[in-house]
Design an enzyme around this catalytic site. Sequence first.
Site, mmCIF file in Angstrom:
data_model
loop_
_atom_site.group_PDB
_atom_site.id
_atom_site.type_symbol
_atom_site.label_atom_id
_atom_site.label_comp_id
_atom_site.label_asym_id
_atom_site.label_seq_id
_atom_site.Cartn_x
_atom_site.Cartn_y
_atom_site.Cartn_z
ATOM 1 N N HIS A 1 -18.695 -14.861 -44.786
ATOM 2 C CA HIS A 1 -17.975 -14.862 -43.499
ATOM 3 C C HIS A 1 -18.869 -15.299 -42.335
ATOM 4 C CE1 HIS A 1 -19.484 -10.636 -42.793
ATOM 5 N NE2 HIS A 1 -19.507 -11.078 -41.566
ATOM 6 N N ASP B 1 -17.484 -11.946 -50.611
ATOM 7 C CA ASP B 1 -18.141 -12.335 -49.358
ATOM 8 C C ASP B 1 -19.622 -12.635 -49.621
ATOM 9 O OD1 ASP B 1 -18.625 -12.754 -46.704
ATOM 10 O OD2 ASP B 1 -18.342 -10.673 -46.073
ATOM 11 N N SER C 1 -24.489 -8.593 -40.497
ATOM 12 C CA SER C 1 -23.818 -9.213 -41.638
ATOM 13 C C SER C 1 -24.757 -10.144 -42.398
ATOM 14 C CB SER C 1 -22.623 -10.039 -41.157
ATOM 15 O OG SER C 1 -21.594 -9.196 -40.739
#
Length: 263
Positions: free
Chosen positions: A65, A113, A207
Amino acid sequence: MLLLLLLTSAFVLVPWTGAGRIIGGREVKPNSRPYMAYLKIQNGPATSTCGGFLIRPDAVLSAAHCVDKKGKGRITVILGAHNVHGRERSQQKIQVTQWVIHPKYSRDGFKNDIVLLKLKPKARINRNVQIISIPRRMERVTVGAKCKAAGWGWTSVTGNRTNVMREVELKVQNGTICELIFQKYQRQSMICVGDESGKKASYKGDSGGPLVCKQKAHGIVSHGRTRNLFPEVYTRISYFEPWIREQLKKFALQELPDSSSSD
Ligand SMILES: *[C@@H]1O[C@H](CO)[C@@H](O)[C@H](O)[C@H]1NC(C)=O
Ligand SMILES: *[C@@H]1O[C@H](CO)[C@@H](O)[C@H](O)[C@H]1NC(C)=O
């Protein structure tokens, strides 16, 4: 009612412009996490940042992402950094021209992801830049295991930021907790992680960073909620190990001299 509240506030740890740090953690000793990578993702005039980690001199793992919106922009990987805005001699900056997002990645529920970035030139391995091992296919972290997540993401939900790497200790949780809160949670490919007090967490900007348990990267910071810091979802690396190995082999094959012109 509580469950409804929990469900409606689900939100992703979006990569964020500017650097910050982990919530409830502490600054690490400079260059003590030599596998950490800082990603700058340019998409037109906008720049976002993420974490990542070096698993081979020519490969960095991160969250899909982080890069899925990138059109013709570019990605820069910075290795050996502590203060990402500082002029540090330990830093190696590498432009990334090739990356592979998992073919089954989906922004809906953040399934699969995971992205593998190819470094060319390769990273120079030294005291400040090193690789971290990943687990084998069947090697699962146990519920209750204490692991660590590092990054340059937000240090509070209000967006406090700093430029130095921080780290927080988090516990692997029973997947049942995540299934209750995240409708698209998948036990086999995700890890449920968090600190029950809700005071410690990875957050926006973290992230793509690793969840390190016993010197191995078992997870990738994927998503959580904006208000409730507990629990969070990480990508389960062991599930993707065969896919990762396959991509690494392809990277290596590309580097072989063309056989027809080698003699
Ligand atoms: C965020 O920064 C503000 C201003 O510097 C400070 O007063 C506040 O205590 C910080 N909050 C956290 C949670 O670090
Ligand atoms: C997780 O929680 C469920 C439901 O409470 C329980 O049945 C299961 O044994 C737990 N698993 C682990 C590994 O603790």
